[in-house]
Design an enzyme around this catalytic site. Sequence first.
Site, PDB file in Angstrom:
ATOM      1  N   SER A 379      12.157  10.401   3.260  1.00 55.72           N
ATOM      2  CA  SER A 379      12.853   8.898   3.869  1.00 55.72           C
ATOM      3  C   SER A 379      12.292   7.986   3.802  1.00 55.72           C
ATOM      4  O   SER A 379      12.678   7.038   4.498  1.00 55.72           O
ATOM      5  CB  SER A 379      13.518   9.309   5.814  1.00 55.72           C
ATOM      6  OG  SER A 379      14.713  10.756   5.435  1.00 55.72           O
ATOM      7  N   ARG A 380      11.271   7.836   2.690  1.00 53.81           N
ATOM      8  CA  ARG A 380      10.437   6.805   2.343  1.00 53.81           C
ATOM      9  C   ARG A 380      10.026   6.469   3.422  1.00 53.81           C
ATOM     10  O   ARG A 380       8.965   5.118   3.896  1.00 53.81           O
ATOM     11  CB  ARG A 380      11.478   5.213   1.964  1.00 53.81           C
ATOM     12  CG  ARG A 380      12.589   5.972   1.002  1.00 53.81           C
ATOM     13  CD  ARG A 380      11.679   5.738   0.045  1.00 53.81           C
ATOM     14  NE  ARG A 380      12.215   5.222  -1.589  1.00 53.81           N
ATOM     15  CZ  ARG A 380      12.700   7.087  -2.508  1.00 53.81           C
ATOM     16  NH1 ARG A 380      11.930   8.466  -1.588  1.00 53.81           N
ATOM     17  NH2 ARG A 380      13.343   6.485  -3.458  1.00 53.81           N
ATOM     18  N   PHE A 381       9.416   7.217   4.371  1.00 53.77           N
ATOM     19  CA  PHE A 381       8.399   7.329   5.548  1.00 53.77           C
ATOM     20  C   PHE A 381       7.188   7.196   4.734  1.00 53.77           C
ATOM     21  O   PHE A 381       6.434   8.495   5.579  1.00 53.77           O
ATOM     22  CB  PHE A 381       8.707   7.770   6.937  1.00 53.77           C
ATOM     23  CG  PHE A 381       8.437   6.895   8.371  1.00 53.77           C
ATOM     24  CD1 PHE A 381       9.234   5.441   7.881  1.00 53.77           C
ATOM     25  CD2 PHE A 381       7.885   7.211   9.231  1.00 53.77           C
ATOM     26  CE1 PHE A 381       9.003   4.657   9.177  1.00 53.77           C
ATOM     27  CE2 PHE A 381       8.030   6.795  10.567  1.00 53.77           C
ATOM     28  CZ  PHE A 381       8.070   4.896  10.725  1.00 53.77           C
TER      29      PHE A 381
END
Length: 402
Positions: A379-381
Amino acid sequence: MNQVLHDAAPDFDQPIAVLKHCHGRIRKQLGTLERLLSHLPEHGADEQARQAAEAILRYFDKAAHLHHEDEEQDLIPMLRAVAQGEDAATLQALVPVILQDHKDMDALWQDLHEQLSLIKEGGAATLSASAVQRFVQRYTSHMEREESVVAPMALRLFSPEQMARLGAAMQARRGIGAAPQAQSKDTSAIGQAVADLRKDYGQASLSEDDVLDDPMLQFTKWFEQALKAEVNEPNAMSLATVAPDGRPSSRIVLVKQFDERGFTWYTNYESKKSQDLAANPQAALLFFWSELERQVRIEGRVERTSAEESDRYFRSRPLKSRLSAIASRQSAPIENRAALESNYEAVAQQAGEDPARPDNWGGWRLVPERLEFWQGRRSRFHDRIVYERQADGSWTRQRLQP
């Protein structure tokens, strides 16, 4: 021997069906090739044989290569962008096999191409049975692999918009379809659709407790893991420089040494990048290891390596690479490839077996002041740990937000 009529091809709004139809045409040509092999001993290079050879040549010289490009430049990258979990793992194992198949089939085709060309012209009536067998077997197993895994995965994962984008790219590659103005609009649509390309990362994590105190030791650890994972060219790095007028530029170079002093690469001192570095001795490096979902960003000042270091590395290079370095005025314009080859031949005749390093060729070393280790996360974290060198030579370390 040849089948004149062909089944109607599906439209490009069904790109996976088009690729499967291409497989059908390949199988027909392979069948023609096998029949030609048995035809020649009895009938020689008669009219039927010459027509068959011409049809096979026409297909595998052009259409088959377009099919490979469809897969390498569009289908596979699009799949890699959306595949997750088991699908991503399957692609990671399968794609190198598919790409190697393409190279091997091209090599096998070159042998058959020469034989078929002679048959087409009536100049010979022989065809290597072993070459035909290897070519047919390799293509057949290759197509079965794609039809059993790749095509079903694409049908399952691609959205209608992604299917449309794939079909448009395949159409454009063949120079068919919309008028130039409409194609321009379609190109715009494809450019906007890039936003739909996504790949979620999830192989590993990176915490403050995972990393070593010394960033060069941490880089060495990651580099060794990249080697073990057989990352494609793990020593390839993007080098960004800034010209005196403030314009940035970047290119891929290969790191040839790294240690506590920094990261070293070699080049022509009269090249564009060297001119930039001479005027502004600050640069940035980027290693991207997609197979491990990692990148390392490095910033710092640059310096030339010593003449002794440059000499030592130059002598370690293959002879032809040394001759190329002497013959090329890197980044300078030249009329054509023939002129470039002529320069090389002139140098090769004069230089001997142990040419000396030219004065305008040598190494640059980036002395790092900042290193950032980036690990892709879901999740692009993402995880980001950055090191910065202090005035006393020590390093600070902290986490950055993704």
